[in-house]
Scaffold this motif. Structure first.
Motif, PDB file in Angstrom:
ATOM      1  N   GLN A  14       0.765  -1.245   0.000  1.00 28.13           N
ATOM      2  CA  GLN A  14       0.000   0.000   0.000  1.00 28.13           C
ATOM      3  C   GLN A  14       0.798   1.298   0.000  1.00 28.13           C
ATOM      4  O   GLN A  14       0.204   2.367   0.014  1.00 28.13           O
ATOM      5  N   HIS A  15       2.110   1.285  -0.039  1.00 29.30           N
ATOM      6  CA  HIS A  15       2.878   2.527  -0.076  1.00 29.30           C
ATOM      7  C   HIS A  15       3.942   2.417  -1.152  1.00 29.30           C
ATOM      8  O   HIS A  15       5.028   1.901  -0.917  1.00 29.30           O
ATOM      9  N   PHE A  16       3.629   2.947  -2.326  1.00 30.32           N
ATOM     10  CA  PHE A  16       4.492   2.809  -3.493  1.00 30.32           C
ATOM     11  C   PHE A  16       5.959   3.136  -3.195  1.00 30.32           C
ATOM     12  O   PHE A  16       6.854   2.382  -3.547  1.00 30.32           O
ATOM     13  N   GLY A  17       6.225   4.256  -2.563  1.00 26.73           N
ATOM     14  CA  GLY A  17       7.592   4.705  -2.343  1.00 26.73           C
ATOM     15  C   GLY A  17       8.402   3.836  -1.416  1.00 26.73           C
ATOM     16  O   GLY A  17       9.626   3.943  -1.362  1.00 26.73           O
ATOM     17  N   HIS A  18       7.750   2.938  -0.678  1.00 26.69           N
ATOM     18  CA  HIS A  18       8.454   2.037   0.230  1.00 26.69           C
ATOM     19  C   HIS A  18       8.389   0.589  -0.248  1.00 26.69           C
ATOM     20  O   HIS A  18       8.689  -0.325   0.501  1.00 26.69           O
ATOM     21  N   GLY A  64      -1.412   3.138  -2.195  1.00 27.49           N
ATOM     22  CA  GLY A  64      -1.156   4.560  -2.021  1.00 27.49           C
ATOM     23  C   GLY A  64       0.047   5.022  -2.820  1.00 27.49           C
ATOM     24  O   GLY A  64       1.061   4.335  -2.904  1.00 27.49           O
ATOM     25  N   ILE A  65      -0.090   6.214  -3.418  1.00 26.22           N
ATOM     26  CA  ILE A  65       0.988   6.787  -4.226  1.00 26.22           C
ATOM     27  C   ILE A  65       0.814   8.297  -4.252  1.00 26.22           C
ATOM     28  O   ILE A  65      -0.306   8.805  -4.262  1.00 26.22           O
ATOM     29  N   GLY A  66       1.918   9.010  -4.265  1.00 28.50           N
ATOM     30  CA  GLY A  66       1.880  10.464  -4.286  1.00 28.50           C
ATOM     31  C   GLY A  66       1.945  11.031  -5.693  1.00 28.50           C
ATOM     32  O   GLY A  66       2.250  10.331  -6.660  1.00 28.50           O
TER      33      GLY A  66
END
Length: 135
Positions: A14-18, A64-66
């Protein structure tokens, strides 16, 4: 067509950057021909777009992604399906079948919050307290 999914224990991470792992699927447009789990090799937020482009990825399924990551992926020619959750294999099947809803809208805006991993929520949980869309 190559599809990448953020991946942890069979689920969409759920957290693209991680993201530590992606599952990359090779399809013929109708079925999955081959798939493999690959390490993100320590790349983070901005560098992941180049990592995926270098592997020939056409589409990304993620949670999730920013906005910055979406812009980098778009610039790399990768179509983003954000806000996904559940089984990575099921999400890819839905994309191939045309039933996975397309969304390239930023849904995670919490890059200065300290310790957090969107992927740690229980099934049906949400991270609305810190800016993510409900998963």
């Amino acid at each position: 067509m190559k599809i990448a999914a953020t991946y942890f224990d069979g689920e969409i991470f759920q957290h693209f950057g991680h993201t530590e792992y992606f599952k990359i699927y090779e399809t013929d447009g109708k079925t999955v021909q081959n798939s493999e789990v690959v390490s993100a090799e320590g790349f983070g937020h901005g560098a992941l777009a180049g990592f995926l482009k270098g592997r020939g990825v056409d589409a990304l399924i993620c949670g999730g992604i920013g906005g910055g990551a979406i812009a980098a992926l778009s610039e790399a020619g990768i179509k983003v399906y954000a806000g996904a959750s559940g089984s990575a294999d099921d999400c890819v099947s839905a994309l191939i079948a045309g039933t996975l809803q397309f969304s390239d809208t930023a849904n995670c805006s919490h890059h200065a919050h300290g310790e957090h991993a969107c992927g740690g929520h229980e099934e049906g949980g949400n991270c609305s307290s810190h800016g993510c869309k409900n998963h």
